[in-house]
Design an enzyme around this catalytic site. Structure first.
Site, short mmCIF file in Angstrom:
data_model
loop_
_atom_site.label_atom_id
_atom_site.label_comp_id
_atom_site.label_asym_id
_atom_site.label_seq_id
_atom_site.Cartn_x
_atom_site.Cartn_y
_atom_site.Cartn_z
N HIS A 1 1.31 -0.96 -0.19
CA HIS A 1 0.19 -0.10 -0.16
C HIS A 1 1.30 1.35 0.63
CE1 HIS A 1 -3.10 -3.18 1.03
NE2 HIS A 1 -4.01 -1.99 0.71
N ASP B 1 -10.46 -3.82 0.42
CA ASP B 1 -9.01 -3.38 0.96
C ASP B 1 -8.88 -4.57 1.77
OD1 ASP B 1 -6.72 -1.84 0.97
OD2 ASP B 1 -7.30 -0.38 1.79
#
Length: 165
Positions: free
Chosen positions: A22, A91
């Site tokens: 990320h 996510d």
């Protein structure tokens, strides 16, 4: 927006910064993936001793939105996060090794009596659809639902990509 909202965004951003995957992503992608989850309360954030340790978000997609998402995972608009009943993990961030704890907590959410899908990628270029059974769903019902899901998605993808036998 209030202080709680900004605290959530800060905690999730901190987890993103600590995730090897990320941390490479843009602020625009952070906003696209995190803000709709917060606004729709479609997330779980685990905190231990006032420190965020894991986060996941999900969207409930229509079949049409799901096909679009599979083609381009950055295509979701804020309105599409609650467009149907096909739950997808959008996510998953557990940079300190708390994935199993996150799985346990997510499976205990009362409305997780359904199957959950996500795109997994080891190469960052291609992914595969993974299927998870919600904690309150028995295996027989889950298998039946998954088989139906596969048929509908397969037909939609075949139509979208003009696949032939």
């Amino acid at each position: 927006m209030n202080q709680h909202y900004f605290n959530l965004l800060g905690n999730i951003t901190w987890l993103w910064m600590n995730s090897p995957l990320h941390r490479e992503w843009s602020c625009e992608l952070l906003a696209r993936n995190v803000i709709p989850a917060i606004e729709n309360q479609q997330y779980m954030l685990l905190i231990d001793n006032d420190v965020p340790i894991a986060y996941c978000s999900w969207a409930d997609l229509s079949l049409e939105t799901e096909v679009k998402y599979i083609k381009d995972i950055s295509s979701l608009t804020p309105e599409e996060w609650q467009s149907g009943d096909r739950r997808w993990i959008i996510d998953w961030v557990a940079p300190f090794g708390h994935s199993q704890l996150l799985i346990k907590n997510v499976s205990e959410i009362p409305d997780y009596s359904r199957q959950i899908y996500t795109l997994l990628s080891k190469t960052k270029r291609t992914g595969k659809i993974a299927y998870f059974k919600g904690g309150n769903l028995d295996k027989k019902t889950a298998k039946k639902r998954f088989d139906t899901y596969q048929e509908r998605l397969g037909a939609a993808l075949k139509n979208e990509f003009n696949f032939t036998k």
